[in-house]
Design a protein around this motif. Structure first.
Motif, PDB file in Angstrom:
ATOM      1  N   ARG A  15      -4.633  -0.414  -7.006  1.00 13.84           N
ATOM      2  CA  ARG A  15      -5.606   0.117  -6.113  1.00 13.84           C
ATOM      3  C   ARG A  15      -6.957  -0.287  -6.096  1.00 13.84           C
ATOM      4  O   ARG A  15      -7.620   0.101  -7.358  1.00 13.84           O
ATOM      5  CB  ARG A  15      -5.499   1.621  -5.987  1.00 13.84           C
ATOM      6  CG  ARG A  15      -4.415   2.226  -5.713  1.00 13.84           C
ATOM      7  CD  ARG A  15      -4.005   3.597  -5.376  1.00 13.84           C
ATOM      8  NE  ARG A  15      -4.950   3.862  -4.276  1.00 13.84           N
ATOM      9  CZ  ARG A  15      -5.266   5.039  -4.065  1.00 13.84           C
ATOM     10  NH1 ARG A  15      -4.835   6.075  -4.588  1.00 13.84           N
ATOM     11  NH2 ARG A  15      -6.171   5.360  -2.868  1.00 13.84           N
ATOM     12  N   ARG A  16      -7.508  -1.179  -5.493  1.00 15.94           N
ATOM     13  CA  ARG A  16      -8.586  -1.916  -5.835  1.00 15.94           C
ATOM     14  C   ARG A  16      -9.884  -1.192  -4.963  1.00 15.94           C
ATOM     15  O   ARG A  16     -10.890  -1.737  -5.160  1.00 15.94           O
ATOM     16  CB  ARG A  16      -8.921  -3.486  -5.488  1.00 15.94           C
ATOM     17  CG  ARG A  16      -7.273  -3.945  -6.200  1.00 15.94           C
ATOM     18  CD  ARG A  16      -7.347  -4.120  -7.541  1.00 15.94           C
ATOM     19  NE  ARG A  16      -8.326  -4.999  -8.093  1.00 15.94           N
ATOM     20  CZ  ARG A  16      -8.255  -5.235  -9.195  1.00 15.94           C
ATOM     21  NH1 ARG A  16      -7.331  -5.141  -9.976  1.00 15.94           N
ATOM     22  NH2 ARG A  16      -9.353  -6.361  -9.691  1.00 15.94           N
ATOM     23  N   ASP A  22      -5.429  -3.590  -1.242  1.00 19.65           N
ATOM     24  CA  ASP A  22      -4.589  -2.463  -1.634  1.00 19.65           C
ATOM     25  C   ASP A  22      -3.273  -2.656  -0.746  1.00 19.65           C
ATOM     26  O   ASP A  22      -2.272  -2.146  -1.069  1.00 19.65           O
ATOM     27  CB  ASP A  22      -5.402  -1.334  -1.178  1.00 19.65           C
ATOM     28  CG  ASP A  22      -6.314  -0.599  -2.173  1.00 19.65           C
ATOM     29  OD1 ASP A  22      -6.739  -1.410  -2.909  1.00 19.65           O
ATOM     30  OD2 ASP A  22      -7.331   0.306  -1.627  1.00 19.65           O
ATOM     31  N   VAL A  26      -0.436  -2.774  -3.753  1.00 18.00           N
ATOM     32  CA  VAL A  26       0.191  -1.399  -3.971  1.00 18.00           C
ATOM     33  C   VAL A  26       1.880  -1.602  -3.703  1.00 18.00           C
ATOM     34  O   VAL A  26       2.568  -1.201  -4.338  1.00 18.00           O
ATOM     35  CB  VAL A  26      -0.592  -0.175  -3.244  1.00 18.00           C
ATOM     36  CG1 VAL A  26       0.196   0.813  -3.279  1.00 18.00           C
ATOM     37  CG2 VAL A  26      -1.883  -0.135  -3.970  1.00 18.00           C
TER      38      VAL A  26
END
Length: 84
Positions: A15-16, A22, A26
């Motif tokens: 999760r950036r 994302d 993810v």
């Protein structure tokens, strides 16, 4: 076998905070990571150590990683979501 604690850690590292990253990272860690071989798992962990702006360019296909391992994992992630 991948430990649940490793998957949980990777989920949070994936999760950036940038939607474009994302939506790629993810689901990849949730749906694919556990089936990867040890080398590809190491490549994914290496990818997570990269700068978000670099990853953004790679995933938008504006540039490619110079590192062969990173090129491989970026291509794997993109191949999952792009029609062939």
């Amino acid at each position: 076998m991948v430990e649940q604690s490793e998957l949980n850690r990777l989920f949070w590292h994936s999760r950036r905070g940038m939607l474009e990253l994302d939506v790629l990272l993810v689901p990849f860690v949730q749906e694919v990571y556990a089936q990867l071989d040890d080398e590809d798992r190491a490549r994914y962990r290496k990818l997570l150590s990269c700068e978000d702006q670099d990853m953004f360019g790679w995933f938008m296909e504006r540039s490619e990683p110079e590192d062969e391992d990173l090129r491989r994992i970026v291509r794997m992630i993109l191949d999952r979501v792009q029609p062939h």
